[in-house]
Design a protein around this motif. Structure first.
Motif, mmCIF file in Angstrom:
data_model
loop_
_atom_site.group_PDB
_atom_site.id
_atom_site.type_symbol
_atom_site.label_atom_id
_atom_site.label_comp_id
_atom_site.label_asym_id
_atom_site.label_seq_id
_atom_site.Cartn_x
_atom_site.Cartn_y
_atom_site.Cartn_z
ATOM 1 N N ILE A 181 -16.626 13.565 -46.328
ATOM 2 C CA ILE A 181 -15.683 14.598 -45.834
ATOM 3 C C ILE A 181 -16.402 15.939 -45.726
ATOM 4 O O ILE A 181 -16.237 16.682 -44.748
ATOM 5 N N ALA A 182 -17.216 16.232 -46.733
ATOM 6 C CA ALA A 182 -17.965 17.494 -46.709
ATOM 7 C C ALA A 182 -18.869 17.549 -45.479
ATOM 8 O O ALA A 182 -19.008 18.598 -44.840
ATOM 9 N N ASP A 183 -19.469 16.401 -45.137
ATOM 10 C CA ASP A 183 -20.343 16.358 -43.948
ATOM 11 C C ASP A 183 -19.540 16.551 -42.669
ATOM 12 O O ASP A 183 -19.947 17.271 -41.763
ATOM 13 N N VAL A 184 -18.399 15.870 -42.600
ATOM 14 C CA VAL A 184 -17.590 15.941 -41.381
ATOM 15 C C VAL A 184 -17.051 17.354 -41.174
ATOM 16 O O VAL A 184 -17.082 17.897 -40.067
ATOM 17 N N LEU A 189 -19.286 20.902 -51.362
ATOM 18 C CA LEU A 189 -18.518 19.927 -52.132
ATOM 19 C C LEU A 189 -17.479 20.589 -53.046
ATOM 20 O O LEU A 189 -16.332 20.151 -53.135
ATOM 21 N N GLY A 190 -17.900 21.655 -53.733
ATOM 22 C CA GLY A 190 -16.976 22.331 -54.646
ATOM 23 C C GLY A 190 -15.782 22.911 -53.900
ATOM 24 O O GLY A 190 -14.626 22.775 -54.322
ATOM 25 N N THR A 191 -16.066 23.539 -52.784
ATOM 26 C CA THR A 191 -14.986 24.094 -51.951
ATOM 27 C C THR A 191 -14.053 22.990 -51.498
ATOM 28 O O THR A 191 -12.827 23.142 -51.481
ATOM 29 N N LEU A 192 -14.663 21.882 -51.133
ATOM 30 C CA LEU A 192 -13.872 20.748 -50.657
ATOM 31 C C LEU A 192 -12.876 20.295 -51.733
ATOM 32 O O LEU A 192 -11.699 20.066 -51.443
ATOM 33 N N LYS A 193 -13.356 20.198 -52.979
ATOM 34 C CA LYS A 193 -12.473 19.724 -54.052
ATOM 35 C C LYS A 193 -11.317 20.701 -54.290
ATOM 36 O O LYS A 193 -10.177 20.288 -54.503
ATOM 37 N N MET B 7 -10.393 25.197 -62.437
ATOM 38 C CA MET B 7 -9.519 24.087 -62.808
ATOM 39 C C MET B 7 -9.178 23.209 -61.605
ATOM 40 O O MET B 7 -8.907 22.013 -61.750
ATOM 41 N N GLU B 8 -9.157 23.835 -60.427
ATOM 42 C CA GLU B 8 -8.766 23.066 -59.228
ATOM 43 C C GLU B 8 -9.706 21.887 -59.006
ATOM 44 O O GLU B 8 -9.257 20.767 -58.746
ATOM 45 N N GLN B 9 -10.993 22.147 -59.133
ATOM 46 C CA GLN B 9 -11.951 21.057 -58.915
ATOM 47 C C GLN B 9 -11.813 19.976 -59.979
ATOM 48 O O GLN B 9 -11.903 18.783 -59.694
ATOM 49 N N LEU B 10 -11.570 20.448 -61.200
ATOM 50 C CA LEU B 10 -11.410 19.513 -62.311
ATOM 51 C C LEU B 10 -10.163 18.640 -62.098
ATOM 52 O O LEU B 10 -10.202 17.404 -62.252
ATOM 53 N N LEU B 11 -9.082 19.290 -61.715
ATOM 54 C CA LEU B 11 -7.831 18.541 -61.499
ATOM 55 C C LEU B 11 -7.950 17.615 -60.289
ATOM 56 O O LEU B 11 -7.373 16.524 -60.267
ATOM 57 N N CYS B 12 -8.693 18.072 -59.304
ATOM 58 C CA CYS B 12 -8.909 17.218 -58.133
ATOM 59 C C CYS B 12 -9.594 15.925 -58.568
ATOM 60 O O CYS B 12 -9.162 14.820 -58.218
ATOM 61 N N ASP B 13 -10.663 16.060 -59.373
ATOM 62 C CA ASP B 13 -11.369 14.876 -59.860
ATOM 63 C C ASP B 13 -10.460 14.017 -60.750
ATOM 64 O O ASP B 13 -10.557 12.793 -60.750
ATOM 65 N N TYR B 14 -9.602 14.705 -61.518
ATOM 66 C CA TYR B 14 -8.694 13.946 -62.388
ATOM 67 C C TYR B 14 -7.734 13.087 -61.547
ATOM 68 O O TYR B 14 -7.547 11.904 -61.804
#
Lengths: 218, 297
Positions: A181-184, A189-193, B7-14
């Motif tokens: 998804i990050a590539d597309v 990656l962090g922003t994506l999450k 926390m957003e990234q952490l919760l996303c992974d969770y």
């Protein structure tokens, strides 16, 4: 003489261990296509067209637009084969084209809706077809529970901003990995999450009435 | 509900289930102390599951057909460009040979040139070994080709060649599709549509749009070139002969079962030919007029 099965299930892209093989196969097919082998390109198109159509269908909320842009995705791919360097997989390359087209189309539609809303502001409260879809009342007695849930989820998805919709479709419907998804979408990656989490929260909010109803029934 | 930065990234992974155990315990401890956040995350997970279960939809068949038709159209364009490049190259080679060789040796050399031209007509790259000392052929656009060859390149395909191999089922499906061809002047769109349908009906076959005028163009170039006499041996007269088609497939006409259907149009409209070559086992002689609808629309 090479063969081009028209049933995409016969060439269904694989996940996991077979994915590398699939990617090599696609890259080789695109190399042949660049040399003018139309059947090689047809094999790639047939392998991915259903997934691209399905993703566009969910993002755009309109089957005609999705069909149009699926076709346009492969036309663009064919016209720009030389830009495929094999640094990403054919899969992410095609999806990047499709997502760019979807974004452009969404902007066009938004402009058109804005103009239409301006022109019809006195007499038409329903300028957005997505709003109409969301506000329409399904007939619960004739629609199975699963179907009703699907409709509610799709309506909620369609009310989200386009960037959040794309993220959720690529992740949950298309089943892409984070990195793909990050590539597309060309985001870190962090922003994506972070964006994915916010998109999930937004979808959850859009489905509040549905969840409340479900909990009340339970 | 306040979510602190990071926390957003952490919760996303969770939610995705990709957290390592220690971090997961940390998130669950947080959720157990924050009912609102717990409810939000739970609902987000339900929404994710619901989204995952939405049925997938397949692309409509016309999308496939349109993509294949476009690919075929592009392929025809590439063939013309390569052919044109090869023609220029072959003609230039002929000029060079003609100009640098003494007259008494020119004739035998010229006799070899058609081989080059013939190969060039099939595949530009095939003549590369013959022209090692020459630069790669330049890219040529349609107006240049037309100016050079003194012929108008039609913007449309005018024939379809079908090679089914020995698959009788493919032949049957192809012929079933052909029965639906209107016996009249075919438009570009109808030809491309037909090509897409034929490809879809018999995927293992080769279905190729051909422009006979490219062959006429070759003859024109050959006549204008210094190797005209020798080249005339390979330049078929109008109309494009079935023999030429068979030679392109590496077969003699006797080895191919060739049937030609003509679609004549009145007035100034172009005349299209639909030439069908089925390689492999010869089919019983068939009068195509009997296998096609007898009435013109």
């Amino acid at each position: 003489m090479s063969s081009v099965p028209t049933d995409s299930s016969a060439v269904a892209p694989a996940h996991g261990a077979a994915q590398g093989s699939r990617e090599r196969c696609d890259a080789e097919a695109l190399r042949l296509a660049r040399a003018g082998d139309r059947q090689a390109f047809a094999r790639v198109a047939i392998a991915w067209q259903d997934r691209i159509y399905n993703a566009l269908r969910k993002i755009l909320g309109n089957e005609h637009e999705a069909a149009d842009l699926t076709q346009e995705t492969f036309v663009r791919a064919l016209d720009h084969l030389s830009s495929f360097r094999g640094q990403s997989s054919a899969y992410t390359w095609l999806f990047r084209i499709a997502m760019n087209l979807a974004t452009s189309r969404q902007r066009q539609l938004k402009r058109r809706r804005t103009i239409a809303a301006g022109q019809l502001s006195l007499g038409n409260e329903e300028s957005d077809p997505l709003d109409r879809q969301a506000n329409s009342t399904p007939a619960p007695d004739r629609i199975a529970q699963q179907r009703e849930r699907d409709e509610q989820v799709m309506a909620a998805l369609n009310r989200l901003p386009e960037d959040q919709r794309s993220l959720l479709v690529l992740r949950d419907i298309e089943g892409m990995e984070y990195q793909q998804i990050a590539d597309v979408l060309a985001v870190p990656l962090g922003t994506l999450k972070s964006r994915l989490f916010r998109a999930r929260m937004a979808l959850k909010d859009e489905l509040k009435a549905y969840f409340d109803e479900q909990e009340a029934v339970a | 509900m306040n979510i602190r930065p990071g926390m957003e990234q952490l919760l996303c992974d969770y939610i995705e289930g990709t957290l390592e155990p220690a971090r997961r315990d940390e998130v669950e401890a947080l959720l157990s102390s924050d009912a609102e956040l717990r409810k939000s995350v739970s609902r987000a997970m339900q929404a994710r599951d619901a989204l995952k279960s939405v049925p997938r939809e397949k692309a409509p068949p016309q999308v496939t057909e349109a993509i294949l038709a476009y690919a075929a159209r592009r392929s025809t364009g590439w063939r013309i460009a390569r052919l044109a490049a090869a023609l220029l190259l072959a003609a230039s080679l002929g000029v060079v040979i003609w100009s640098i060789l003494p007259r008494e040796t020119a004739a035998p050399m010229a006799a070899n040139v058609p081989v080059c031209v013939e190969e060039a007509a099939t595949e530009a790259t095939a003549i590369e070994p013959e022209v090692l000392t020459m630069a790669a052929p330049p890219a040529i656009d349609q107006p240049q080709v037309q100016a050079f060859a003194a012929v108008d390149l039609p913007g449309r395909p005018a024939s379809i060649i079908i090679r089914t191999g020995n698959d009788p089922e493919a032949r049957r499906r192809i012929e079933a599709q052909l029965l639906q061809v209107p016996r009249s002047n075919l438009t570009d769109g109808q030809l491309q549509d037909l090509q897409a349908r034929l490809l879809a009906a018999a995927p293992a076959s080769e279905v190729e749009l051909v422009m006979p005028d490219t062959i006429a163009m070759k003859a024109q170039v050959a006549k204008d070139s210094p190797v005209a006499d020798a080249a005339s041996n390979i330049a078929p007269a109008e109309p494009p002969a079935v023999a030429m088609r068979a030679r392109a497939t590496g077969r003699t006409p006797a080895e191919s079962t060739a049937r030609e259907m003509r679609f004549d149009a009145a007035g100034e409209s172009p005349r299209y030919h639909l030439t069908i070559i089925i390689d492999g086992e010869p089919l019983p002689p068939t009068d195509t007029a009997d296998t096609l609808p007898a009435t013109a629309p």
